[in-house]
Scaffold this motif. Sequence first.
Motif, PDB file in Angstrom:
ATOM      1  N   ALA A 203       0.829  -1.208   0.000  1.00 29.86           N
ATOM      2  CA  ALA A 203       0.000   0.000   0.000  1.00 29.86           C
ATOM      3  C   ALA A 203       0.861   1.254   0.000  1.00 29.86           C
ATOM      4  N   ASP A 204       0.379   2.285  -0.686  1.00 30.83           N
ATOM      5  CA  ASP A 204       1.016   3.605  -0.697  1.00 30.83           C
ATOM      6  C   ASP A 204      -0.049   4.620  -0.292  1.00 30.83           C
ATOM      7  N   VAL A 205      -0.033   5.019   0.987  1.00 26.26           N
ATOM      8  CA  VAL A 205      -1.077   5.879   1.554  1.00 26.26           C
ATOM      9  C   VAL A 205      -0.499   7.254   1.859  1.00 26.26           C
ATOM     10  N   ASN A 206      -1.222   8.312   1.430  1.00 21.91           N
ATOM     11  CA  ASN A 206      -0.824   9.688   1.722  1.00 21.91           C
ATOM     12  C   ASN A 206      -1.824  10.288   2.700  1.00 21.91           C
ATOM     13  N   GLY A 207      -1.360  10.576   3.919  1.00 19.72           N
ATOM     14  CA  GLY A 207      -2.226  11.112   4.963  1.00 19.72           C
ATOM     15  C   GLY A 207      -2.408  10.119   6.094  1.00 19.72           C
ATOM     16  N   GLU A 208      -2.835  10.642   7.241  1.00 15.85           N
ATOM     17  CA  GLU A 208      -3.071   9.790   8.406  1.00 15.85           C
ATOM     18  C   GLU A 208      -4.422   9.093   8.264  1.00 15.85           C
ATOM     19  N   TYR A 209      -4.421   7.795   8.553  1.00 13.96           N
ATOM     20  CA  TYR A 209      -5.671   7.054   8.417  1.00 13.96           C
ATOM     21  C   TYR A 209      -6.034   6.360   9.731  1.00 13.96           C
ATOM     22  N   THR A 210      -7.323   6.053   9.846  1.00 12.35           N
ATOM     23  CA  THR A 210      -7.830   5.363  11.032  1.00 12.35           C
ATOM     24  C   THR A 210      -8.085   3.887  10.765  1.00 12.35           C
ATOM     25  N   SER A 211      -8.273   3.523   9.495  1.00 11.83           N
ATOM     26  CA  SER A 211      -8.443   2.106   9.168  1.00 11.83           C
ATOM     27  C   SER A 211      -8.028   1.863   7.718  1.00 11.83           C
ATOM     28  N   LEU A 212      -7.613   0.601   7.465  1.00 13.47           N
ATOM     29  CA  LEU A 212      -7.163   0.196   6.129  1.00 13.47           C
ATOM     30  C   LEU A 212      -7.675  -1.208   5.875  1.00 13.47           C
ATOM     31  N   GLU A 213      -8.226  -1.427   4.684  1.00 17.85           N
ATOM     32  CA  GLU A 213      -8.822  -2.735   4.390  1.00 17.85           C
ATOM     33  C   GLU A 213      -8.467  -3.194   2.982  1.00 17.85           C
ATOM     34  N   TRP A 214      -8.066  -4.474   2.887  1.00 18.86           N
ATOM     35  CA  TRP A 214      -7.840  -5.139   1.595  1.00 18.86           C
ATOM     36  C   TRP A 214      -9.007  -6.081   1.326  1.00 18.86           C
ATOM     37  N   PHE A 216      -9.731  -8.846  -1.527  1.00 19.07           N
ATOM     38  CA  PHE A 216      -9.077  -9.501  -2.659  1.00 19.07           C
ATOM     39  C   PHE A 216     -10.061 -10.052  -3.689  1.00 19.07           C
ATOM     40  N   GLY A 217     -11.353  -9.882  -3.446  1.00 15.72           N
ATOM     41  CA  GLY A 217     -12.355 -10.296  -4.428  1.00 15.72           C
ATOM     42  C   GLY A 217     -12.628 -11.784  -4.465  1.00 15.72           C
ATOM     43  N   ASP A 218     -11.935 -12.533  -3.611  1.00 18.31           N
ATOM     44  CA  ASP A 218     -12.142 -13.984  -3.563  1.00 18.31           C
ATOM     45  C   ASP A 218     -12.730 -14.417  -2.228  1.00 18.31           C
ATOM     46  N   GLY A 219     -13.335 -13.420  -1.525  1.00 15.90           N
ATOM     47  CA  GLY A 219     -13.917 -13.718  -0.218  1.00 15.90           C
ATOM     48  C   GLY A 219     -12.977 -13.455   0.943  1.00 15.90           C
ATOM     49  N   VAL A 220     -11.736 -13.109   0.656  1.00 16.10           N
ATOM     50  CA  VAL A 220     -10.762 -12.841   1.706  1.00 16.10           C
ATOM     51  C   VAL A 220     -10.649 -11.330   1.922  1.00 16.10           C
ATOM     52  N   ILE A 221     -10.832 -10.878   3.173  1.00 16.07           N
ATOM     53  CA  ILE A 221     -10.701  -9.471   3.560  1.00 16.07           C
ATOM     54  C   ILE A 221      -9.727  -9.391   4.725  1.00 16.07           C
ATOM     55  N   ILE A 222      -8.751  -8.515   4.604  1.00 15.15           N
ATOM     56  CA  ILE A 222      -7.736  -8.354   5.656  1.00 15.15           C
ATOM     57  C   ILE A 222      -7.630  -6.871   6.003  1.00 15.15           C
ATOM     58  N   ASN A 223      -7.568  -6.576   7.309  1.00 14.71           N
ATOM     59  CA  ASN A 223      -7.549  -5.194   7.788  1.00 14.71           C
ATOM     60  C   ASN A 223      -6.189  -4.804   8.373  1.00 14.71           C
ATOM     61  N   ASP A 224      -5.903  -3.489   8.236  1.00 18.39           N
ATOM     62  CA  ASP A 224      -4.824  -2.813   8.963  1.00 18.39           C
ATOM     63  C   ASP A 224      -3.431  -3.400   8.720  1.00 18.39           C
ATOM     64  N   ARG A 225      -3.163  -3.849   7.511  1.00 14.22           N
ATOM     65  CA  ARG A 225      -1.815  -4.250   7.113  1.00 14.22           C
ATOM     66  C   ARG A 225      -1.489  -3.566   5.791  1.00 14.22           C
ATOM     67  N   GLU A 226      -0.456  -2.749   5.782  1.00 16.60           N
ATOM     68  CA  GLU A 226      -0.112  -2.022   4.564  1.00 16.60           C
ATOM     69  C   GLU A 226       0.517  -2.937   3.518  1.00 16.60           C
ATOM     70  N   ASN A 227       1.361  -3.860   3.952  1.00 16.08           N
ATOM     71  CA  ASN A 227       2.060  -4.751   3.025  1.00 16.08           C
ATOM     72  C   ASN A 227       1.769  -6.197   3.400  1.00 16.08           C
ATOM     73  N   LEU A 228       1.415  -7.008   2.422  1.00 17.75           N
ATOM     74  CA  LEU A 228       1.076  -8.393   2.727  1.00 17.75           C
ATOM     75  C   LEU A 228       1.080  -9.236   1.456  1.00 17.75           C
ATOM     76  N   PRO A 229       1.283 -10.572   1.607  1.00 14.96           N
ATOM     77  CA  PRO A 229       1.176 -11.489   0.464  1.00 14.96           C
ATOM     78  C   PRO A 229      -0.225 -12.087   0.402  1.00 14.96           C
ATOM     79  N   HIS A 230      -0.579 -12.597  -0.772  1.00 17.74           N
ATOM     80  CA  HIS A 230      -1.861 -13.274  -0.923  1.00 17.74           C
ATOM     81  C   HIS A 230      -1.732 -14.368  -1.978  1.00 17.74           C
ATOM     82  N   VAL A 231      -2.488 -15.457  -1.778  1.00 22.27           N
ATOM     83  CA  VAL A 231      -2.498 -16.588  -2.707  1.00 22.27           C
ATOM     84  C   VAL A 231      -3.931 -16.807  -3.176  1.00 22.27           C
TER      85      VAL A 231
END
Length: 300
Positions: A203-214, A216-231
Amino acid sequence: IDPEEGVGEAGADEVILYPDFTVSTTEATVGVEITFEDLSEGEISTYSWDFGDGSASVDAPTARHAFSSPGTFSVTLTITDDSNGTEATKTLEIRIGGAVQADFTVSTSTPLTGQSIVFTDESTGSINSYTWDFGDGSFSRESSPEKIFEKAGRYTITLIARGIGEGSVASKQVELEVGEKISATYKVNQDFVGTGEQVSFEADVNGEYTSLEWDFGDGVIINDRENLPHVFALPGIYDVVLSVIGQGADNIATFSRSIEVIENISPDFTIASENVSIGETIAFSNQSTGQIASYQWSFG
């Protein structure tokens, strides 16, 4: 009677009256004393000042008067020549304003950079002019201006409201904290991957944030991690959405891109027989899986 012409008797000894006067100001605030000074010409016997507000007239060449209520008043000077019974008048309008009070509201309590903010005038009294100082070097003379701040920070907003007369001035100040409008994108190491293959998202975020959500469109949702792997387990085209919520109302940023996932290629084949004679034809049967674009056999 036209004061420019004056009045009088015809003949050699004609005497003409020319009514005229100056005034210290034609616009003033209630209670402020205004000076009226005669400049008339001719044989003047009497003066009479009528201030148009119901107050008593003044019989002197110079008069001073303070109006007790706001409005527009017609002040008339009448001069007479008792020797021939002639008189002449001049009238001038005087605007009187009451007290003013400066006030305004802001369209949002959590403004953001790049956002149009409306400052609505709520001042009371007869306002002649407005001056807005937004604390960033910009100004406006509109009654209810719109403003966009380009940089985050704390700004002192000042409204100066001016009524009729020099003494009719009021101001109001408000401290406004402008936050950074959040923005977000992400990097991915590849847009075309195979099932079971690990993909890295950054993730490349500009500004202070209170929450972050990924998502992936395959039913998987992950919160509050800027960088992560996915399969991705299954082939298909997936819209991967990054959503970031910043500080302040409506401070939301989303970024999406498509990732194409194909079934991983698994090469395999079978042969009709492992024991053959020289010159004998052997059948090789392809058993590979996945989306295969081309084949190449090497027989050693």
